[in-house]
Write an enzyme that holds these catalytic residues in place. Sequence first.
Site, PDB file in Angstrom:
ATOM      1  N   SER A 231     -91.517 -52.690 -32.226  1.00 61.23           N
ATOM      2  CA  SER A 231     -90.909 -54.015 -32.214  1.00 61.23           C
ATOM      3  C   SER A 231     -91.662 -55.007 -31.326  1.00 61.23           C
ATOM      4  O   SER A 231     -92.852 -55.220 -31.503  1.00 61.23           O
ATOM      5  CB  SER A 231     -89.453 -53.844 -31.782  1.00 61.23           C
ATOM      6  OG  SER A 231     -88.759 -55.033 -31.830  1.00 61.23           O
TER       7      SER A 231
ATOM      8  N   ASN B  87     -80.554 -62.369 -28.385  1.00 65.21           N
ATOM      9  CA  ASN B  87     -82.007 -62.223 -28.558  1.00 65.21           C
ATOM     10  C   ASN B  87     -82.483 -62.472 -29.988  1.00 65.21           C
ATOM     11  O   ASN B  87     -83.670 -62.328 -30.277  1.00 65.21           O
ATOM     12  CB  ASN B  87     -82.467 -60.847 -28.064  1.00 65.21           C
ATOM     13  CG  ASN B  87     -81.902 -59.696 -28.901  1.00 65.21           C
ATOM     14  OD1 ASN B  87     -81.542 -59.860 -30.069  1.00 65.21           O
ATOM     15  ND2 ASN B  87     -81.825 -58.521 -28.309  1.00 65.21           N
TER      16      ASN B  87
END
Length: 546
Positions: free
Chosen positions: A69, A385
């Site tokens: 990620s 986020n």
Amino acid sequence: MSIAGTLAQTIEQRSAAHPKPDARLTYGTAGFRTKASLLESTCFRIGLIGALRSKSLGGKTVGLMVTASHNPEEDNGVKMVDARGEMLEASWEPICTAIANAATGEELVAELNKVVEQKSIDLSVPASVVYAYDTRPSSKPLAEAMVDGLGAFDTNVTDGGLLTTPQLHYLVLALNTQHEAQPYGSPTTEGYYAKLAGAYMSLMKGRPAPPPLIVDCANGVGTVSLKGLLAHLRDALVLYPVRTAVGQTGALNNGCGADFVKSKQRLPEGFEHEPNVHPGELLCSFDGDADRIMFYYLVGPATDPANFRMLDGDKIASLAADHLGELVHAANLDVNIGCVQTAYANGASTTYLEQRVPITCTPTGVKHLHHAAEKYDIGVYFEANGHGTVLFSEKAQRAISEADTSKMSPESAAAIAQLAAFAELINQTVGDAVSDMLMVLVILAMRGWGPREWDATYTDLPNKLVKVAVADRTQFRTTDAERRVTHPEGLQERIDALVAKYPSGRAFVRPSGTEDCVRVYAEAEKPEDVAELASATEALVKEFGA
Ligand code: 16G
Ligand code: ZN
């Protein structure tokens, strides 16, 4: 039934080719994640587990994704996608951990046999696994180790190639529903693009195309996905993909990407020199595997950091909950809509949303939010986020598809058609930067809004996030969706006393699930109060964690 004889021998022999390093790994919120150089044996072994998981589900397809990620390029990770395209069922997490940490080939087989027994797995059921990987240099070799593990069980393996995490989630669900009455979509990447593009174009029909959007692809796999989508969208959307240096050593997530923008609260590095970056225009960033998105814009020249404004996951949740709520109301449907957040959601967003929809707060981590969102007929969930999506329950999907639009006002009928298209546009398996981007663009176009109007819905409370190193973060235990600490004892009372001093003050501490630290979050009405509250809370964590 157990693993013995030739099968056991094959596993042991193959395992010897992927020696286990002297490091203990844990399957956590984001799967296994660490330095890429430590992951080969784990990837081989998760291949074995993937095959067993598929067998345990009667041969349904499960997914394996190699990615770390938003982490630096030298890290990597691997995680499993369950048969409905969701995160791996929690009871398998400790199984993954035990198998990854078996010291020898023999122990490995013994651990695998424990699973076979515990989950009553019929080994004769053929396994089916689809895998994919991101653009890290280590990803493809790690995927090959995984394939070696899958091969030990004679698995039917599909190589998804270079994909975003949400594309793999899509593929898993599409593969498992392809013969059902309501397939999720055609089980190919082309099918994914066609589904998103088709829904986008139907929602935008008769509306002017949105202004061109600059998309920071974090130099990652989102670049590939965005290009694939654009080929299907033709001139219905103009995008300027930037930070698209896939394969350039050191470029991934470096000075760019959703995590950089959110944590530094600033533009990606060098954006002040991008020719297409102008005040008042919407911009966005994907993270390294394109399951998160962050929007932002400038209120003045890029050279002054004070001109930066962020439109984060909370702003996306508010926009989506508001808009879909209005459509449900206009359509006169008997379905409820709710929103799921974590303690990191800005207090101003919670206040705003509370006046409109019911809210659930869960601990950090996608699986918690996802499960809570499933409890609503239409469940909107986003982490601040930028990871999130919208889930349409079977009840909601049925209400939409069975509504008799011929007996409705044109307004209600249009709302039904739009809800149906949103359910297609949104990747319901997991947060998806590309799908979320299209959803936001459509809603803004429908409301006639630009970034300023969107931003004006509420004003974020000033906030601060601090990382604190402690001797042992497992000493810190939380309750009430991580909003309060139970251990070390006495800490919460001290935090309460601090928070009480500041108007709109809020602070909480929790051990990180991905790094060796405790995180402190603080917010308050005045920036100077936030700074004080954050550092005083940090000092308390140090005192109690010493
Ligand atoms: C993982 C989670 C993310 C969460 C983050 C928190 C998934 C797929 N990802 O990246 O949702 O926000 O961890 O990290 O669940 P932390 O525990 O270090 O604060
Ligand atoms: Zn990600």
